[in-house]
Scaffold this motif. Sequence first.
Motif, PDB file in Angstrom:
ATOM      1  N   VAL A  54       0.867  -1.178   0.000  1.00  0.00           N
ATOM      2  CA  VAL A  54       0.000   0.000   0.000  1.00  0.00           C
ATOM      3  C   VAL A  54       0.907   1.232   0.000  1.00  0.00           C
ATOM      4  O   VAL A  54       1.715   1.413   0.923  1.00  0.00           O
ATOM      5  CB  VAL A  54      -0.940   0.012   1.219  1.00  0.00           C
ATOM      6  CG1 VAL A  54      -1.779   1.280   1.251  1.00  0.00           C
ATOM      7  CG2 VAL A  54      -1.834  -1.221   1.216  1.00  0.00           C
ATOM      8  N   GLU A  55       0.807   2.042  -1.037  1.00  0.00           N
ATOM      9  CA  GLU A  55       1.701   3.189  -1.174  1.00  0.00           C
ATOM     10  C   GLU A  55       1.498   4.206  -0.056  1.00  0.00           C
ATOM     11  O   GLU A  55       2.449   4.770   0.460  1.00  0.00           O
ATOM     12  CB  GLU A  55       1.509   3.868  -2.542  1.00  0.00           C
ATOM     13  CG  GLU A  55       2.161   3.118  -3.691  1.00  0.00           C
ATOM     14  CD  GLU A  55       1.520   1.765  -3.966  1.00  0.00           C
ATOM     15  OE1 GLU A  55       2.253   0.868  -4.399  1.00  0.00           O
ATOM     16  OE2 GLU A  55       0.306   1.592  -3.749  1.00  0.00           O
ATOM     17  N   TYR A  56       0.269   4.487   0.282  1.00  0.00           N
ATOM     18  CA  TYR A  56      -0.023   5.471   1.323  1.00  0.00           C
ATOM     19  C   TYR A  56      -0.943   4.835   2.366  1.00  0.00           C
ATOM     20  O   TYR A  56      -2.156   5.017   2.334  1.00  0.00           O
ATOM     21  CB  TYR A  56      -0.680   6.718   0.709  1.00  0.00           C
ATOM     22  CG  TYR A  56       0.189   7.386  -0.330  1.00  0.00           C
ATOM     23  CD1 TYR A  56       1.204   8.252   0.057  1.00  0.00           C
ATOM     24  CD2 TYR A  56       0.001   7.155  -1.687  1.00  0.00           C
ATOM     25  CE1 TYR A  56       2.021   8.863  -0.882  1.00  0.00           C
ATOM     26  CE2 TYR A  56       0.809   7.767  -2.639  1.00  0.00           C
ATOM     27  CZ  TYR A  56       1.810   8.619  -2.228  1.00  0.00           C
ATOM     28  OH  TYR A  56       2.612   9.223  -3.170  1.00  0.00           O
ATOM     29  N   PRO A  57      -0.376   4.059   3.325  1.00  0.00           N
ATOM     30  CA  PRO A  57      -1.224   3.405   4.333  1.00  0.00           C
ATOM     31  C   PRO A  57      -1.877   4.405   5.282  1.00  0.00           C
ATOM     32  O   PRO A  57      -2.914   4.131   5.864  1.00  0.00           O
ATOM     33  CB  PRO A  57      -0.261   2.480   5.073  1.00  0.00           C
ATOM     34  CG  PRO A  57       1.104   3.018   4.793  1.00  0.00           C
ATOM     35  CD  PRO A  57       1.024   3.736   3.483  1.00  0.00           C
ATOM     36  N   THR A  58      -1.251   5.563   5.429  1.00  0.00           N
ATOM     37  CA  THR A  58      -1.843   6.662   6.186  1.00  0.00           C
ATOM     38  C   THR A  58      -1.629   7.918   5.363  1.00  0.00           C
ATOM     39  O   THR A  58      -0.694   8.011   4.578  1.00  0.00           O
ATOM     40  CB  THR A  58      -1.175   6.850   7.571  1.00  0.00           C
ATOM     41  OG1 THR A  58       0.203   7.131   7.379  1.00  0.00           O
ATOM     42  CG2 THR A  58      -1.341   5.616   8.436  1.00  0.00           C
ATOM     43  N   SER A  59      -2.492   8.853   5.534  1.00  0.00           N
ATOM     44  CA  SER A  59      -2.331  10.085   4.769  1.00  0.00           C
ATOM     45  C   SER A  59      -1.776  11.176   5.664  1.00  0.00           C
ATOM     46  O   SER A  59      -1.773  11.049   6.879  1.00  0.00           O
ATOM     47  CB  SER A  59      -3.667  10.507   4.158  1.00  0.00           C
ATOM     48  OG  SER A  59      -4.583  10.810   5.168  1.00  0.00           O
ATOM     49  N   SER A  67      -6.431   5.585   3.407  1.00  0.00           N
ATOM     50  CA  SER A  67      -5.288   4.918   2.784  1.00  0.00           C
ATOM     51  C   SER A  67      -5.487   4.913   1.271  1.00  0.00           C
ATOM     52  O   SER A  67      -6.622   4.922   0.782  1.00  0.00           O
ATOM     53  CB  SER A  67      -5.147   3.487   3.293  1.00  0.00           C
ATOM     54  OG  SER A  67      -6.237   2.696   2.867  1.00  0.00           O
ATOM     55  N   ILE A  68      -4.370   4.918   0.554  1.00  0.00           N
ATOM     56  CA  ILE A  68      -4.410   4.896  -0.909  1.00  0.00           C
ATOM     57  C   ILE A  68      -3.468   3.798  -1.379  1.00  0.00           C
ATOM     58  O   ILE A  68      -2.271   3.824  -1.077  1.00  0.00           O
ATOM     59  CB  ILE A  68      -3.964   6.242  -1.519  1.00  0.00           C
ATOM     60  CG1 ILE A  68      -4.793   7.392  -0.961  1.00  0.00           C
ATOM     61  CG2 ILE A  68      -4.045   6.188  -3.045  1.00  0.00           C
ATOM     62  CD1 ILE A  68      -4.226   8.762  -1.289  1.00  0.00           C
ATOM     63  N   ASP A  69      -4.020   2.833  -2.096  1.00  0.00           N
ATOM     64  CA  ASP A  69      -3.227   1.741  -2.650  1.00  0.00           C
ATOM     65  C   ASP A  69      -3.302   1.811  -4.169  1.00  0.00           C
ATOM     66  O   ASP A  69      -4.383   1.735  -4.750  1.00  0.00           O
ATOM     67  CB  ASP A  69      -3.764   0.389  -2.149  1.00  0.00           C
ATOM     68  CG  ASP A  69      -2.927  -0.785  -2.615  1.00  0.00           C
ATOM     69  OD1 ASP A  69      -1.797  -0.570  -3.104  1.00  0.00           O
ATOM     70  OD2 ASP A  69      -3.401  -1.928  -2.490  1.00  0.00           O
ATOM     71  N   VAL A  70      -2.162   1.980  -4.803  1.00  0.00           N
ATOM     72  CA  VAL A  70      -2.091   2.048  -6.261  1.00  0.00           C
ATOM     73  C   VAL A  70      -1.482   0.738  -6.755  1.00  0.00           C
ATOM     74  O   VAL A  70      -0.447   0.308  -6.241  1.00  0.00           O
ATOM     75  CB  VAL A  70      -1.221   3.240  -6.724  1.00  0.00           C
ATOM     76  CG1 VAL A  70      -1.207   3.344  -8.235  1.00  0.00           C
ATOM     77  CG2 VAL A  70      -1.705   4.534  -6.090  1.00  0.00           C
ATOM     78  N   SER A  71      -2.129   0.110  -7.714  1.00  0.00           N
ATOM     79  CA  SER A  71      -1.568  -1.094  -8.322  1.00  0.00           C
ATOM     80  C   SER A  71      -1.345  -0.829  -9.809  1.00  0.00           C
ATOM     81  O   SER A  71      -1.459   0.305 -10.266  1.00  0.00           O
ATOM     82  CB  SER A  71      -2.499  -2.295  -8.109  1.00  0.00           C
ATOM     83  OG  SER A  71      -3.650  -2.177  -8.919  1.00  0.00           O
ATOM     84  N   ASP A  72      -1.066  -1.872 -10.549  1.00  0.00           N
ATOM     85  CA  ASP A  72      -0.804  -1.725 -11.972  1.00  0.00           C
ATOM     86  C   ASP A  72      -1.986  -1.092 -12.702  1.00  0.00           C
ATOM     87  O   ASP A  72      -1.817  -0.262 -13.582  1.00  0.00           O
ATOM     88  CB  ASP A  72      -0.484  -3.092 -12.565  1.00  0.00           C
ATOM     89  CG  ASP A  72       0.335  -3.009 -13.826  1.00  0.00           C
ATOM     90  OD1 ASP A  72       1.178  -2.101 -13.928  1.00  0.00           O
ATOM     91  OD2 ASP A  72       0.140  -3.856 -14.705  1.00  0.00           O
ATOM     92  N   THR A  73      -3.223  -1.473 -12.298  1.00  0.00           N
ATOM     93  CA  THR A  73      -4.419  -1.016 -13.013  1.00  0.00           C
ATOM     94  C   THR A  73      -5.536  -0.530 -12.102  1.00  0.00           C
ATOM     95  O   THR A  73      -6.658  -0.360 -12.556  1.00  0.00           O
ATOM     96  CB  THR A  73      -4.986  -2.155 -13.891  1.00  0.00           C
ATOM     97  OG1 THR A  73      -5.299  -3.271 -13.041  1.00  0.00           O
ATOM     98  CG2 THR A  73      -3.988  -2.586 -14.959  1.00  0.00           C
ATOM     99  N   GLN A  74      -5.260  -0.310 -10.818  1.00  0.00           N
ATOM    100  CA  GLN A  74      -6.313   0.146  -9.899  1.00  0.00           C
ATOM    101  C   GLN A  74      -5.779   1.151  -8.893  1.00  0.00           C
ATOM    102  O   GLN A  74      -4.600   1.150  -8.562  1.00  0.00           O
ATOM    103  CB  GLN A  74      -6.920  -1.029  -9.126  1.00  0.00           C
ATOM    104  CG  GLN A  74      -7.835  -1.898  -9.932  1.00  0.00           C
ATOM    105  CD  GLN A  74      -8.560  -2.905  -9.045  1.00  0.00           C
ATOM    106  OE1 GLN A  74      -7.993  -3.446  -8.099  1.00  0.00           O
ATOM    107  NE2 GLN A  74      -9.820  -3.151  -9.363  1.00  0.00           N
TER     108      GLN A  74
END
Length: 173
Positions: A54-59, A67-74
Amino acid sequence: MKNFVSVLSVLLLTSWAGIAHAGLMGATVGADFYYPNDTSLYCSNGTKTVDATVEYPTSCSGFSVVSIDVSDTQVIVGHSGNSFASGSFNGFVLSVLSDLSITSLMYDAAASTLGVTSYGFDASSAYFNFAGQLNGTAIFDINSSTNAAVPAPASIALIALVIAAMGWHRKQA
Protein backbone atom coordinates in the motif's frame (compact mmCIF):
# COMPACT_ATOMS: atom_id res chain seq x y z
CA MET A 1 7.87 -21.54 -45.85
CA LYS A 2 5.19 -19.10 -46.95
CA ASN A 3 3.19 -19.80 -43.78
CA PHE A 4 6.33 -19.32 -41.68
CA VAL A 5 7.01 -15.88 -43.18
CA SER A 6 3.36 -14.87 -42.74
CA VAL A 7 3.30 -15.99 -39.11
CA LEU A 8 6.64 -14.27 -38.45
CA SER A 9 5.35 -11.05 -40.00
CA VAL A 10 2.19 -11.07 -37.89
CA LEU A 11 4.13 -11.83 -34.70
CA LEU A 12 6.64 -9.04 -35.31
CA LEU A 13 4.02 -6.46 -36.15
CA THR A 14 1.66 -7.32 -33.28
CA SER A 15 4.46 -7.40 -30.70
CA TRP A 16 5.74 -4.04 -32.00
CA ALA A 17 2.24 -2.49 -31.83
CA GLY A 18 1.74 -3.54 -28.18
CA ILE A 19 4.81 -1.81 -26.80
CA ALA A 20 3.04 1.48 -25.97
CA HIS A 21 0.68 -0.01 -23.33
CA ALA A 22 1.97 0.20 -19.77
CA GLY A 23 0.64 -0.27 -16.26
CA LEU A 24 1.53 1.76 -13.19
CA MET A 25 3.70 -0.90 -11.51
CA GLY A 26 7.13 0.69 -10.96
CA ALA A 27 5.87 4.20 -11.75
CA THR A 28 6.52 7.14 -9.45
CA VAL A 29 3.36 8.77 -8.11
CA GLY A 30 2.51 11.59 -5.74
CA ALA A 31 -0.64 12.17 -3.68
CA ASP A 32 -1.77 15.61 -2.49
CA PHE A 33 -4.90 16.22 -0.41
CA TYR A 34 -7.05 19.27 -1.08
CA TYR A 35 -9.75 20.77 1.14
CA PRO A 36 -12.11 22.73 1.20
CA ASN A 37 -11.66 23.24 -2.57
CA ASP A 38 -9.46 21.96 -5.36
CA THR A 39 -7.03 24.88 -5.09
CA SER A 40 -6.39 24.70 -1.33
CA LEU A 41 -3.61 22.19 -0.64
CA TYR A 42 -4.37 20.62 2.75
CA CYS A 43 -1.25 18.44 2.84
CA SER A 44 1.10 16.44 0.64
CA ASN A 45 1.93 12.76 1.01
CA GLY A 46 5.09 12.97 -1.08
CA THR A 47 6.15 10.58 -3.82
CA LYS A 48 6.16 6.78 -3.84
CA THR A 49 7.03 4.02 -6.27
CA VAL A 50 4.08 1.79 -7.15
CA ASP A 51 4.69 -1.75 -5.95
CA ALA A 52 2.79 -4.60 -4.27
CA THR A 53 2.47 -2.74 -0.94
CA VAL A 54 0.00 0.00 0.00
CA GLU A 55 1.70 3.19 -1.17
CA TYR A 56 -0.02 5.47 1.32
CA PRO A 57 -1.22 3.40 4.33
CA THR A 58 -1.84 6.66 6.19
CA SER A 59 -2.33 10.09 4.77
CA CYS A 60 -0.79 13.41 5.69
CA SER A 61 0.99 13.44 9.03
CA GLY A 62 -0.25 9.99 10.09
CA PHE A 63 -3.97 10.68 9.51
CA SER A 64 -4.78 6.96 9.61
CA VAL A 65 -8.40 6.93 8.46
CA VAL A 66 -7.50 7.30 4.76
CA SER A 67 -5.29 4.92 2.78
CA ILE A 68 -4.41 4.90 -0.91
CA ASP A 69 -3.23 1.74 -2.65
CA VAL A 70 -2.09 2.05 -6.26
CA SER A 71 -1.57 -1.09 -8.32
CA ASP A 72 -0.80 -1.72 -11.97
CA THR A 73 -4.42 -1.02 -13.01
CA GLN A 74 -6.31 0.15 -9.90
CA VAL A 75 -6.45 2.83 -7.25
CA ILE A 76 -8.11 1.69 -4.02
CA VAL A 77 -9.05 4.31 -1.44
CA GLY A 78 -9.97 3.21 2.07
CA HIS A 79 -11.68 5.46 4.59
CA SER A 80 -12.50 4.29 8.12
CA GLY A 81 -13.37 7.47 10.00
CA ASN A 82 -16.32 9.81 10.07
CA SER A 83 -17.62 11.05 6.74
CA PHE A 84 -15.49 13.33 4.60
CA ALA A 85 -16.32 16.94 5.45
CA SER A 86 -18.47 18.82 2.97
CA GLY A 87 -16.96 21.41 0.68
CA SER A 88 -16.52 21.85 -3.02
CA PHE A 89 -13.56 19.42 -2.90
CA ASN A 90 -12.37 17.05 -0.16
CA GLY A 91 -10.06 14.46 -1.62
CA PHE A 92 -6.80 14.01 -3.38
CA VAL A 93 -4.97 14.33 -6.65
CA LEU A 94 -2.81 11.40 -7.68
CA SER A 95 -0.03 12.61 -9.98
CA VAL A 96 1.87 10.21 -12.23
CA LEU A 97 5.45 11.46 -12.27
CA SER A 98 6.92 8.75 -14.53
CA ASP A 99 6.93 8.71 -18.32
CA LEU A 100 3.29 7.57 -18.49
CA SER A 101 -0.03 9.11 -19.49
CA ILE A 102 -3.32 8.23 -17.85
CA THR A 103 -5.67 7.05 -20.61
CA SER A 104 -8.79 6.12 -18.61
CA LEU A 105 -10.25 6.17 -15.10
CA MET A 106 -13.47 4.42 -14.08
CA TYR A 107 -15.18 4.13 -10.66
CA ASP A 108 -16.17 0.52 -9.89
CA ALA A 109 -19.48 1.13 -8.12
CA ALA A 110 -20.30 -2.59 -7.87
CA ALA A 111 -17.13 -3.38 -5.91
CA SER A 112 -17.01 -0.14 -3.85
CA THR A 113 -18.54 0.63 -0.46
CA LEU A 114 -17.35 4.26 -0.40
CA GLY A 115 -19.16 6.67 -2.66
CA VAL A 116 -17.38 9.28 -4.70
CA THR A 117 -18.64 12.85 -5.23
CA SER A 118 -16.71 13.28 -8.48
CA TYR A 119 -13.59 12.05 -10.21
CA GLY A 120 -11.70 12.75 -13.38
CA PHE A 121 -8.30 12.65 -15.02
CA ASP A 122 -5.95 14.27 -17.45
CA ALA A 123 -2.74 12.84 -18.91
CA SER A 124 -0.71 13.27 -15.71
CA SER A 125 -3.21 13.29 -12.82
CA ALA A 126 -6.32 11.62 -11.44
CA TYR A 127 -8.72 13.61 -9.24
CA PHE A 128 -10.79 11.98 -6.47
CA ASN A 129 -13.40 14.09 -4.61
CA PHE A 130 -15.07 12.44 -1.60
CA ALA A 131 -16.74 15.56 -0.07
CA GLY A 132 -19.64 14.48 2.14
CA GLN A 133 -19.11 10.72 1.57
CA LEU A 134 -19.20 8.12 4.36
CA ASN A 135 -16.57 5.49 5.13
CA GLY A 136 -15.71 2.37 3.14
CA THR A 137 -13.57 1.44 0.15
CA ALA A 138 -13.64 3.04 -3.31
CA ILE A 139 -12.13 1.15 -6.24
CA PHE A 140 -11.10 2.84 -9.48
CA ASP A 141 -9.81 1.12 -12.60
CA ILE A 142 -6.99 3.13 -14.18
CA ASN A 143 -5.15 2.61 -17.45
CA SER A 144 -2.02 4.26 -18.75
CA SER A 145 0.35 4.20 -21.68
CA THR A 146 3.97 5.17 -22.13
CA ASN A 147 4.93 8.60 -23.36
CA ALA A 148 8.10 7.24 -24.93
CA ALA A 149 8.35 8.01 -28.62
CA VAL A 150 8.40 5.05 -30.96
CA PRO A 151 11.70 5.26 -32.82
CA ALA A 152 10.85 5.74 -36.51
CA PRO A 153 14.10 4.27 -37.90
CA ALA A 154 13.54 1.01 -36.03
CA SER A 155 9.94 0.87 -37.22
CA ILE A 156 10.95 1.43 -40.82
CA ALA A 157 13.70 -1.21 -40.53
CA LEU A 158 11.24 -3.73 -39.13
CA ILE A 159 8.75 -3.16 -41.95
CA ALA A 160 11.57 -3.34 -44.52
CA LEU A 161 12.75 -6.63 -43.04
CA VAL A 162 9.26 -8.14 -43.30
CA ILE A 163 8.84 -6.96 -46.90
CA ALA A 164 12.29 -8.30 -47.85
CA ALA A 165 11.51 -11.68 -46.27
CA MET A 166 8.22 -11.87 -48.14
CA GLY A 167 9.98 -10.95 -51.44
CA TRP A 168 12.71 -13.51 -50.84
CA HIS A 169 10.10 -16.16 -50.14
CA ARG A 170 8.19 -15.30 -53.30
CA LYS A 171 11.39 -15.59 -55.35
CA GLN A 172 12.10 -19.02 -53.85
CA ALA A 173 8.61 -20.35 -54.65
